[in-house]
Design a protein around this motif. Structure first.
Motif, PDB file in Angstrom:
ATOM      1  N   GLU A 136      -2.659   8.458   3.523  1.00 11.16           N
ATOM      2  CA  GLU A 136      -2.709   9.605   4.438  1.00 11.16           C
ATOM      3  C   GLU A 136      -3.419  10.785   3.795  1.00 11.16           C
ATOM      4  OE1 GLU A 136       1.173  10.645   5.865  1.00 11.16           O
ATOM      5  OE2 GLU A 136       1.533   8.647   6.707  1.00 11.16           O
ATOM      6  N   LEU A 137      -3.139  11.049   2.520  1.00 11.36           N
ATOM      7  CA  LEU A 137      -3.806  12.146   1.824  1.00 11.36           C
ATOM      8  C   LEU A 137      -5.309  11.908   1.704  1.00 11.36           C
ATOM      9  CD1 LEU A 137      -1.241  12.965  -1.010  1.00 11.36           C
ATOM     10  CD2 LEU A 137      -1.813  14.369   0.965  1.00 11.36           C
TER      11      LEU A 137
ATOM     12  N   ASP B 200     -10.828  13.175   3.591  1.00 14.06           N
ATOM     13  CA  ASP B 200     -12.084  12.787   4.238  1.00 14.06           C
ATOM     14  C   ASP B 200     -12.348  13.612   5.490  1.00 14.06           C
ATOM     15  OD1 ASP B 200     -12.660  10.933   2.295  1.00 14.06           O
ATOM     16  OD2 ASP B 200     -11.787   9.241   3.410  1.00 14.06           O
ATOM     17  N   GLU B 201     -11.307  13.915   6.261  1.00 12.72           N
ATOM     18  CA  GLU B 201     -11.449  14.717   7.476  1.00 12.72           C
ATOM     19  C   GLU B 201     -11.869  16.141   7.141  1.00 12.72           C
ATOM     20  OE1 GLU B 201      -7.719  14.437   9.468  1.00 12.72           O
ATOM     21  OE2 GLU B 201      -8.057  12.372  10.123  1.00 12.72           O
TER      22      GLU B 201
ATOM     23  N   PRO C 117       0.824  -1.207   0.000  1.00 15.74           N
ATOM     24  CA  PRO C 117       0.000   0.000   0.000  1.00 15.74           C
ATOM     25  C   PRO C 117       0.864   1.267   0.000  1.00 15.74           C
ATOM     26  CG  PRO C 117      -0.028  -1.034   2.159  1.00 15.74           C
ATOM     27  CD  PRO C 117       0.720  -1.954   1.240  1.00 15.74           C
ATOM     28  N   ASP C 118       0.387   2.283  -0.667  1.00 19.57           N
ATOM     29  CA  ASP C 118       1.073   3.567  -0.724  1.00 19.57           C
ATOM     30  C   ASP C 118       0.627   4.388   0.488  1.00 19.57           C
ATOM     31  OD1 ASP C 118       2.376   5.862  -1.371  1.00 19.57           O
ATOM     32  OD2 ASP C 118       1.323   6.209  -3.267  1.00 19.57           O
TER      33      ASP C 118
END
Length: 173
Positions: A158-159, A164-165, A152-153
């Motif tokens: 994280e981006l 989403d946040e 997984p990248d």
């Protein structure tokens, strides 16, 4: 009496009668289209070892044997190496006598449509040429194996989480 005559005619013409008394006609040419032997869908031949060049050469050998036997080699891939730290203690103490850093390499060859009679011959050839320190396992291809192939990248994940946040993505119209 009439039912027995119909049953004899039906079995002579290739019709199969069901247990409920009904029948369904199946032409003879459908039997010829079926494979003679059972066929394995997708099998993963996994090799693991500590020596990278030996493992690479053995994977090449596996691919060449499969190609010679006209087997459908769909994919070959490598898993990221796993690193282990092994410690050896002095007898009856907690003092470390020696420490080893081991790396285990893994390679996979996926073969599809493997006929059942060819499977034991292929495995015996692979076992006869198996180098010392290399292990061979065969398993069916599952979605879990497919997911484990890809790393997984973390930056991308994280981006996506930050997006989403912040309220999700805005679609432009």
């Amino acid at each position: 009496m009439l039912f027995q005559v119909c049953r004899r005619l039906a079995t002579a013409r290739g019709t199969r009668l069901f247990s409920n008394g009904g029948s369904m006609y199946e032409p003879d040419y459908l039997e010829k289209l079926r494979p003679k032997y059972p066929v394995y869908n997708a099998l993963n031949f996994t090799i693991k070892g500590y020596d990278y060049p030996i493992l690479e050469n053995y994977q090449k050998f596996m691919y060449n044997v499969a190609d010679t036997m006209d087997l459908d080699t769909v994919d070959c891939w490598a898993q990221p190496p796993r690193k282990f730290n092994v410690q050896r203690f002095k007898p009856a103490s907690a003092i470390i006598e020696s420490e080893y850093k081991l790396t285990v390499y893994e390679r996979n060859v996926q073969i599809t449509s493997l006929q059942a009679p060819l499977y034991p011959m292929f495995v015996r050839i692979l076992q006869a040429a198996l180098p010392e320190g290399v292990t061979l396992t065969v398993s069916e291809h599952t979605p879990d194996v497919e997911d484990a192939r890809f790393v997984p990248d973390r930056d991308l994940l994280e981006l996506k989480q930050k997006l989403d946040e912040m309220g999700g993505s805005r679609e432009r119209k």
